[in-house]
Enzyme design. Structure first.
Site, short mmCIF file in Angstrom:
data_model
loop_
_atom_site.label_atom_id
_atom_site.label_comp_id
_atom_site.label_asym_id
_atom_site.label_seq_id
_atom_site.Cartn_x
_atom_site.Cartn_y
_atom_site.Cartn_z
CD GLU B 60 -2.05 -2.26 1.21
OE1 GLU B 60 -0.94 -2.68 1.62
OE2 GLU B 60 -3.01 -3.02 0.96
CG HIS B 129 -10.11 -7.11 7.84
ND1 HIS B 129 -9.13 -7.31 8.77
CD2 HIS B 129 -9.58 -7.47 6.64
CE1 HIS B 129 -8.05 -7.79 8.17
NE2 HIS B 129 -8.30 -7.89 6.88
#
Lengths: 385, 334, 495
Positions: B60, B129
């Site tokens: 990322e 998450h």
């Protein structure tokens, strides 16, 4: 011991063995290595003399600029952090000379010299250090964030490793738009040796190789990250080898030899351009001062300090050029006086420049105007109906 | 107007913007061959090829910075994080670079990029998450942050984001992808930085965004049968925040509740409530109330997860509280 | 227990007005303390305490008129403290020494708008630098304060008027923020038991606009909080004067000025003419307009139809005994025009413009003792007959000095008619914070050619003075045009 004519495409083995200057190389050995081969044709010698004269002149300007920056910092004209290129001048001029105008430069936060060697006006660099409107970033960036989009100097970055992903992105944009070839643009991304321990370093090396991007990563290895010697920060202190695990080429070069630096960088950029492949260049130099102007470098012993002073490349280059008849004493003196003059003028330009007006605080908030953009000053109401 | 899903609205917007401007390209994990974890990029690799739909390794920080650098050179990357939670790996690139470069370099280099990511809990994805991290980004000057609640705004705001020259984060929500709504054909742009009255009402204002708007509209429907007229303000944009729209609404209704899926402390609701007391103080008949998630890492077990997240029951209860606190009879003259 | 009575403070004084209470119920009073400012027929005097003790009750509110000798307050040992004025200790946090008493917060006693100094800029323009129209001598005044900040959901009325100084003589214990605590309105009727008053900001605002005494209401909200519904219920039950005054007014309100002939002086020496409170306030408020950017618009209207209309109406109303004046028609016409140009019905709010929800027309009335502007409220909703009746009554009582403060405060637009003095045209000074004032000159004849023949017609000149911060020329001109049209077609006045 590096050979400036060494072909970067030579085999890895040869390179890694042949090109690592021993860390304890003596002065003599080094300077010998830098002397042109006796069998070089005259024309090349003359050309090299001219180059060296020009390098000496630029390096002197950078050195004087940095010393003046330190002075101005102590006079409180400059605030924040202020990192100097003192001891790194040969690397600076060699790298910048290797770049084409169409190439992009991303740097870390030790960047004044690079801006000057890229051809930017020292006055505008100093003005940025002063935080004035005539500064490269209009007073918004300061010492660490010099930038000049016009000359494709895409900025100094203060977060260690922060510049690497955007630099790689610039290379991605180049490859997105251009075919590989001698006309292609390329990107040079400067980083310190401490940066090779960050995640961004490894992510970008991997991506640049994976995607075949025209970027040259240059590790300016001045052997110490703040106070931490490279051997204590990296399991592989021969940093150029880190390219190997991403299957592209790395090479180490003597950062005190501007010609060697230029040639190695040129070759690396050429490959990046023509093959759209990354390259990892490691230059070995010494940081003669502290990490920044406020670092007295107490982690160095007196002995080390004396050693470093002896290693200072600028007086060594000066004597060598005089010895070789490239410069006379007077010419060298003149170059130094002119450099002082240039820096005095830079200080004048900076001092004469306006401070930014607080009314411009939101001028560069957004590139695209947006509804309800916050404009409240401290204590202002956020909503009045 | 055609009725399509939020997912289709995003997908067709990406397609039409890529057709419209060849500088637009997509970058992210599993967006090409796999067509996106949530199928937002379906069919795009096939249509535009790997140069315009760039699958990335799991890095990322690396690919976020790459998008920034590409944007600095004038490309218009639209980056997808598989989920908003993974954006934390790139926080330095987003906050220290994307948000700063234009201003810090004195306005020399814009960063025209878009970050898209779904946030939100409720799918039993557990603590790491299921987050809503909008406050983290809404706090940062230099960024723009939008959170569409319906397919039409998904199209309108994503279009605006792609055409904008600044970094814009488009916050999606997992539970909205399958929701359907009318979406205007052709060019449809929703102005960034503006809120909208999603439903008119006269008795109480519910201020929300993203999935919270669905909750609010559902509660508003139900309460209408009980004679309570609920106005729903959809913030749509979290940076900049359109305070005027919700303050004007509260001035009309005299009561305000903020509904958000995120944790309560220091949340969007806190900012809205502070703004309301500044912009509608004399019109308030009761304190502004907030409905927000319980402040725990979101649990996996269904009953726990359900308990932690704010739902229609919670919102209805708080609306009732505020109405009761103001002796609401349903007979008010507005 | 001692009654404090209205003192006689001048040879000709028959009654006095409490213009400002320096002490609140519950305060300790020492001999020599200033209890109140009393406005007499001549000036304002301080009422000194002759008895020590605790101020137990205030029997009259600021602005009230009492005859000499009538009781106005009670000083005793504290046992009879009227809890209606809030001697509130914070529940649980009460510090005995803490002086929390002050106004029965936020309900201005009838007609007293001291609370209006509260910093509620959202709807109350506080004319710059004049937040307190005090009638008292400035040096004897103190900032109006409340100690509400210690209580939840209570108004923070603050005066930051710079004209007030604390009276060093005031020996009341310091309030929680250690500033001298001035008095505010005299308390409203005694109530429950020193409970803090909880109410929503909206309820507070509505009560203020409608002159409702919040303390008289039962709060139906949590913990007895008074909410909008409670105020509306009270309104339906007929509470409150329908004054709708949302003008910021500070300080003790001035009493209706009694017309006082100044003594004539003989000889040629300069003579200082003492001004009364009303004149001082008028002067202060008009002075606020200095430096305000204003512009003037004039138009001359054909008044034949208007005068004919007036005659016709008066003929019809003769049996009823009502007579309408040109001014009454002007009030109604202006209200009608304001309704269609609401932007003119506005006020300058310092950093914003306040668009007024209702139309209250102020009528400048000249008195010997100064200028006063009685208000015809909701003039756009009243018939010309009603307006005539009201304005006649207001003017009469203005001359008698018997107007209540709420009758001369809160206008949203003003008219000054000097027609009776044969003034052709003039500029009036805006009544701050209003956006405009209309100056009306005398009706006069002027020749006019119609079909080649000379006729005469009656004309009047109207001049609008406009606060340029609130209105621009085009908007003001459109309003004036509309007003002209209405006056020239007088049927529109009553439609």
């Amino acid at each position: 011991m590096s050979d400036p004519t060494e072909d970067p495409a030579s085999t890895e083995d040869e390179q890694t063995e042949a090109e690592q200057p021993e860390l304890d190389t003596t002065e003599d050995e080094q300077t010998e290595a830098e002397q042109p081969e006796p069998d070089q044709p005259k024309g090349e010698q003359t050309e090299q003399s001219e180059t060296l004269r020009s390098y000496f002149q630029q390096m002197t300007v950078i050195r004087r600029f940095e010393l003046k920056a330190q002075e101005m910092y102590q006079r409180a004209e400059i605030g924040g952090y202020c990192h100097l290129n003192v001891g790194e001048e040969a690397t600076v001029v060699g790298l910048m000379d290797a770049m084409e105008e169409r190439d992009y430069l991303f740097a870390n936060y030790r960047v004044h010299g690079y801006a000057i060697a890229r051809g930017l006006d020292p006055g505008h660099v100093m003005a940025e250090l002063f935080g004035r409107t005539d500064g490269l970033a209009g007073g918004w960036g300061g010492s660490m964030h010099l930038a000049d989009a016009e000359s494709r100097f895409m900025g100094g970055y203060g977060i260690v490793g922060g510049q690497m992903p955007p630099a790689t992105g610039a290379a991605m944009a180049v490859s997105h738009r251009q075919e590989a070839g001698p006309e292609s643009e390329a990107v040079m991304c400067l980083l310190g040796e401490g940066t090779s321990a960050t995640g961004a370093f490894h992510e970008t090396l991997n991506l640049a190789s994976l995607w075949g991007l025209p970027i040259v990563f240059v590790v300016i290895n001045n052997r110490v990250g703040m106070s931490t010697p490279v051997e204590q920060a990296s399991a592989e202190p021969e940093l150029f080898r880190k390219a190997e695990s991403y299957r592209f080429e790395g090479r180490r070069v003597d950062g005190d030899d501007p010609i060697a630096v230029r040639d190695a960088a040129r070759a690396a950029l050429k490959q990046a351009r023509e093959e759209h492949r990354p390259f990892l260049l490691e230059t070995m130099s010494y940081r003669l001062r502290g990490h920044s102007v406020v670092d007295p470098a107490r982690y160095r012993t007196d002995e080390e300090r004396a050693e470093l002073a002896a290693k200072d490349l600028l007086p060594r280059l000066r004597s060598r050029l005089i010895e070789d008849g490239v410069l006379s004493e007077q010419e060298a003196d003149t170059i130094e006086r002119d450099a002082d003059e240039t820096i005095e003028q830079a200080v004048e330009v900076a001092g004469a420049s306006e401070s930014p007006d607080p009314s411009d605080l939101f001028t560069n908030a957004y590139s695209t105007e947006v509804a309800n953009a916050p404009r409240a000053m401290p204590g202002d109401r956020v909503i009045t109906l | 107007m055609p009725v399509i899903s939020y997912r289709e609205a995003l997908n067709s917007t990406l397609r039409s913007e890529m057709q419209r401007d060849e500088d637009v390209f997509l970058i992210g994990e599993e967006i090409g061959t796999f067509e996106g974890s949530y199928k937002i990029t379906e069919g795009l690799l096939e249509e535009f090829g790997p140069k315009r739909v760039r699958d990335t390794p799991i890095s990322e920080e690396g690919f976020t910075g790459i998008a920034i650098g590409a944007a600095m050179l004038g490309l218009r990357p639209v980056l997808e994080y598989m989920t908003l939670n993974f954006s934390l790996l790139a926080l330095d690139q987003v906050v220290n670079h994307a948000a700063k470069i234009y201003t810090m370099f004195g306005g020399q280099t814009a960063v025209p990029m878009v970050i898209r990511a779904p946030g939100g809990g409720g799918q039993q994805l557990a603590a790491t998450h299921s987050q809503n991290l909008e406050v983290w980004y809404a706090h940062v000057p230099g960024l723009k942050l939008v959170a569409p609640s319906n397919p039409a705004d998904a199209k309108g705001l994503l279009t605006a984001a792609i055409r904008d020259d600044d970094p814009v984060i488009v916050l999606e929500n997992l539970s909205l992808y399958n929701t359907k709504g009318e979406v205007p054909d052709g060019d449809h742009v929703t102005e960034i930085g503006t809120a909208t009255v999603a439903r008119q009402g006269s008795d109480i204002t519910v201020i929300s965004y993203s999935r919270g708007i669905r909750t609010a509209l559902q509660v508003a429907e139900e309460l209408e049968e009980d004679g309570v007229s609920v106005e729903v303000v959809d913030l749509r944009s979290l940076r900049p925040l359109d305070r005027r729209t919700f303050c004007e609404s509260v001035r009309r209704t005299t009561r305000a509740v903020v509904h958000e899926d995120d944790w309560l402390s220091y949340g969007i609701g806190a900012e809205v409530a502070a703004s309301v007391q500044e912009g509608a103080f004399d019109f308030l008949d009761a304190p502004v109330r907030r409905v927000a998630a319980a402040e725990v890492p979101l649990p996996y077990a269904k009953p726990l997860e359900r308990a932690a997240l704010p739902d229609t029951d919670d919102l209805r209860r708080v609306i009732r509280d505020v109405l009761d606190a103001t002796s609401f009879t349903g007979q008010e003259k507005s | 227990m001692t009654d404090i009575t209205m003192p006689r403070l001048s040879d000709t004084m028959e009654e006095g007005v409490i213009s400002h209470w320096h002490k609140q119920v519950g305060d300790e009073v020492h001999k020599g303390d200033t209890l109140a400012d009393i406005e007499t027929d001549k000036t304002t005097m301080e009422l000194e305490a002759y008895d020590a003790g605790i101020l137990e009750r205030l029997l009259v509110s600021e602005g009230d008129t009492m005859s000499v000798g009538e009781p106005i307050a009670v000083v005793g040992d504290g046992s009879g403290v009227d809890d209606g004025s809030e001697d509130q200790d914070d529940e649980g946090a009460g510090d005995e020494d803490e002086r929390t008493a002050d106004t029965p917060d936020d309900e201005p006693a009838d007609g007293d708008e001291d609370e209006r100094t509260a910093d509620t800029p959202d709807e109350e323009p506080v004319p710059d630098g004049d937040e307190e129209e005090r009638t008292a001598d400035a040096e004897s005044e103190e900032p109006a304060r409340t100690s509400d900040e210690t209580r939840p959901d209570v108004d923070e009325a603050r005066s930051d008027s710079d004209e007030v100084e604390s009276d060093e003589e005031t020996a009341g214990p310091a309030s929680d923020d250690a500033e001298p605590t001035g008095t505010e309105d005299a308390s409203s009727p005694p109530d429950d038991g020193g409970q803090p008053l909880f109410r929503s900001p909206l309820a507070r605002k509505l009560a203020r606009e409608n002159d409702i005494e919040l303390r008289s209401l039962d709060g139906s909200g949590p913990g007895g909080r008074i909410v909008r519904a409670d105020v509306e219920k009270a309104l339906e039950a007929g509470a409150g004067a329908d004054v709708g005054d949302d003008r910021a007014r500070g300080g003790a309100s001035s009493p209706a000025p009694a017309a006082v002939p100044e003594p004539a002086t003989a000889g040629e020496a300069d003579d200082e003419v003492r001004i009364n409170a009303n004149q001082r306030i008028t002067a202060e408020r008009l002075s606020q307009m200095a430096g305000v950017p204003t512009f003037h618009l004039s138009t001359t209207i054909d008044a034949d139809a208007l005068l004919a209309f007036r005659r016709e109406v008066n003929d019809r109303l003769e049996e009823v005994g009502t007579r309408i004046s040109v001014t009454d028609l002007l009030v109604r016409a202006a209200a009608v025009a304001l309704r269609s140009h609401p932007e003119v019905n506005s006020a300058w709010g310092g950093d914003k413009i306040i668009r007024r929800g209702r139309v209250h027309i102020g009528l400048a009335v000249a008195l010997e003792a100064g200028l006063i502007v009685p208000v015809v409220r909701d003039a756009d909703r009243k018939s010309v007959g009603q307006i005539a009746a009201e304005s006649g009554d207001l003017a009469t009582r203005a001359r008698e000095g018997k107007l209540e403060p709420h009758e001369y405060q809160g206008s949203t637009f003003s008219i000054s008619n000097l027609g009776m003095f044969s003034i052709g045209e003039f500029d009036a000074i805006i009544n701050p914070p209003e956006a405009a004032i209309l100056a009306v000159g005398a009706a006069g004849e002027e020749p006019v050619l119609r079909d080649g023949e000379l006729h005469s017609r009656t004309v009047m000149t109207l001049t609008l003075t406009v606060d340029h911060r609130v209105l621009n020329g085009a908007v003001a001109a459109a309003f004036l045009q509309e007003l002209q049209a209405v006056l020239e077609e007088p049927l529109r006045i009553v439609v």
